[in-house]
Each structure stands twice: as structure tokens, then as C-alpha cells.
Design a protein around this motif. Sequence first.
Motif, PDB file in Angstrom:
ATOM      1  N   ALA A 215       0.835  -1.205   0.000  1.00  0.00           N
ATOM      2  CA  ALA A 215       0.000   0.000   0.000  1.00  0.00           C
ATOM      3  C   ALA A 215       0.868   1.252   0.000  1.00  0.00           C
ATOM      4  N   ALA A 216       0.399   2.266  -0.706  1.00  0.00           N
ATOM      5  CA  ALA A 216       1.061   3.575  -0.681  1.00  0.00           C
ATOM      6  C   ALA A 216       0.843   4.189   0.691  1.00  0.00           C
ATOM      7  N   SER A 217       1.830   4.949   1.165  1.00  0.00           N
ATOM      8  CA  SER A 217       1.695   5.661   2.428  1.00  0.00           C
ATOM      9  C   SER A 217       2.258   7.061   2.272  1.00  0.00           C
ATOM     10  N   VAL A 218       1.866   7.936   3.181  1.00  0.00           N
ATOM     11  CA  VAL A 218       2.277   9.338   3.137  1.00  0.00           C
ATOM     12  C   VAL A 218       3.607   9.494   3.866  1.00  0.00           C
ATOM     13  N   GLY A 219       4.539  10.229   3.283  1.00  0.00           N
ATOM     14  CA  GLY A 219       5.818  10.505   3.933  1.00  0.00           C
ATOM     15  C   GLY A 219       5.673  11.635   4.936  1.00  0.00           C
TER      16      GLY A 219
ATOM     17  N   GLY B 162      -9.543  17.102  -2.104  1.00  0.00           N
ATOM     18  CA  GLY B 162      -8.419  17.415  -1.232  1.00  0.00           C
ATOM     19  C   GLY B 162      -8.893  17.952   0.110  1.00  0.00           C
ATOM     20  N   SER B 163      -7.972  18.040   1.055  1.00  0.00           N
ATOM     21  CA  SER B 163      -8.310  18.576   2.375  1.00  0.00           C
ATOM     22  C   SER B 163      -7.391  19.734   2.724  1.00  0.00           C
ATOM     23  N   ASP B 164      -7.908  20.625   3.547  1.00  0.00           N
ATOM     24  CA  ASP B 164      -7.212  21.848   3.951  1.00  0.00           C
ATOM     25  C   ASP B 164      -6.067  21.564   4.911  1.00  0.00           C
TER      26      ASP B 164
ATOM     27  N   ASP C 288      -5.086  10.858  -1.326  1.00  0.00           N
ATOM     28  CA  ASP C 288      -4.328   9.826  -0.614  1.00  0.00           C
ATOM     29  C   ASP C 288      -3.645  10.369   0.631  1.00  0.00           C
ATOM     30  N   GLY C 289      -3.761  11.664   0.881  1.00  0.00           N
ATOM     31  CA  GLY C 289      -3.130  12.267   2.049  1.00  0.00           C
ATOM     32  C   GLY C 289      -1.761  12.866   1.793  1.00  0.00           C
ATOM     33  N   ASN C 290      -1.290  12.856   0.532  1.00  0.00           N
ATOM     34  CA  ASN C 290      -0.009  13.488   0.201  1.00  0.00           C
ATOM     35  C   ASN C 290      -0.146  14.999   0.357  1.00  0.00           C
TER      36      ASN C 290
END
Length: 130
Positions: A59-63, A90-92, A118-120
Motif C-alpha cells: 500500500a502507498a503511504s504518506v511521507g 483534497g483537504s485543507d 491519498d493524504g499526500n
Amino acid sequence: MIGYVTLGTNDLRGSAPFYDAIAKEMGVGRMMDFDSFIAWGQWDGGAGIALTKPFDGNAASVGNGTMVALEAKDRDQVGRLYEIALANGGSDEGAPGPRGEPDQGGNTFYAAYFRDCDGNKLNAFCMVKD
């Protein structure tokens, strides 16, 4: 020096519209589109951005501490990119506005921060003369 930046995704086709909208505002489109990745930019232009499913199959994850900065032409475009990001899932992470103190030339760093589906973490920024 940077040719392109790649971000991981767990839903390539579902996340692509977010970047299609951002790229359109920045005057570019898809330059590569394959089953495993999509890249936006221009072949003869500046750095591009790509989404990919991780090669290792995990799974991809956020750095944590990782962010991609998109250079906008002015404050208005910073605002438009921020609104486009939020309108496309997207989110703020920080509304458009000046950050920090002006540099010695009187330029101020003006930015907005947001996350993709995805949270990037990304930001849109420009340097403006106050």
C-alpha cells in the motif's frame, strides 16, 4: 535539477481527477498515462508530478515531512489552486496567505497548503513584493 516528483496512490484512476484539475490550472496536462502511473507536465517544461502504485505491491503511504510545492504565478493562482484542490477531494492544511517575514528584497512567501485524496501534502506558493 528536479525532473519530476512521484507520489504514491492506492487508487490511481480515482486520484487522477484531482491532479487533472490542478494541472489544468497550471497550463499543463497528462504527458504519460499508463496502467501503473500517470504524469502531468510538459516534455520541454519544468518539473512534473506523477502518481504511481508502489512497485513493490504494498500500500502507498504518506511521507511524514514530505511535501510537493507547486509554483504559482501570483496570489490569485495560489487561491485558485487551493480551491481546486478542495473541490476535487483534497483537504485543507492551511488557507492562502503570507508566511514568515519578508526577505531582504521585500519579497513575501505567499502559500496555501492542502492534501490530495491519498493524504499526500502539497502547497501552492509564489513570492510577492509587499
